[in-house]
Design a protein around this motif. Structure first.
Motif: not given
Length: 201
Positions: A60, A64-65, A68, A120, A124, A127-128
């Motif tokens: 996760v 996420e990294s 981004n 999810t 993700q 959000d990015a």
């Protein structure tokens, strides 16, 4: 926790994250074990559990990294263009190129949908990169360069098209040809939204 100890803990977590991202990229989520990650990062298995709880928790964080980083490529490409519609197009194309790069494709397109679950994975992305797309569309509306009844709905449609295009390209035998084809069609969608684009172009 003393600052020196906290800094060391942060460096350990970052090393585990970087190491696991490299291993997940090369071997996929299913092809990597926690013991392998710990050895490669030069830490104990317990340290991996301490920072990320589980292999999925670690993935996760890696996803996420990576998301981004893709989002930053979108921002950088858009910022290089002064004309608003050119900025949107550049950001969208940068998204496709960045997410299809070897270090993102395996993690975000091949493993994340199944490992994280569809909802999810979508959240993700929203959000990015999706957040930047929505902000860009809102800017077009405020400048009277775009007419839409719902920016969030249009964001969902365009973001969905980009994600589906990326998944399609990732599974194509010749990704370069597929990317050119997908981008050409997506660009036609953008032209249709641009009120200033002459019909037939």
């Amino acid at each position: 926790m003393p600052r020196a100890t906290r800094d060391e803990s942060d460096r350990t977590a970052a090393r585990i994250l970087t190491t696991s991202a490299d291993l997940f990229t090369r071997h996929g989520f299913a092809g990597v074990g926690l013991e392998e990650i710990a050895v490669a990062a030069g830490v104990t298995r317990g340290a991996v559990y301490h920072h990320f709880v589980s292999k999925k928790g670690l993935f996760v964080a890696v996803a996420e990294s990576t998301a981004n980083r893709v989002a930053q490529a979108v921002v950088d490409a858009a910022d290089d263009n002064r004309e608003p519609w050119d900025a949107v197009a550049a950001g969208c194309r940068a998204f496709l190129i960045a997410i299809l790069a070897d270090d993102a494709r395996q993690i975000l397109l091949l493993d994340a949908p199944t490992t994280l679950g569809w909802n999810t994975w979508r959240q993700q992305d929203s959000d990015a990169s999706g957040r930047h797309l929505e902000e860009a569309l809102e800017s077009l509306v405020s400048q009277q360069l775009l007419v839409t009844t719902s920016v969030p709905a249009l964001t969902a449609l365009l973001s969905g098209a980009l994600n589906e295009a990326a998944l399609w390209v990732a599974g194509s035998p010749n990704r370069d040809i597929a990317l050119d084809a997908a981008w050409g069609e997506f660009e036609r969608l953008l032209h249709g939204l641009n009120e200033r684009t002459p019909s037939g172009t």
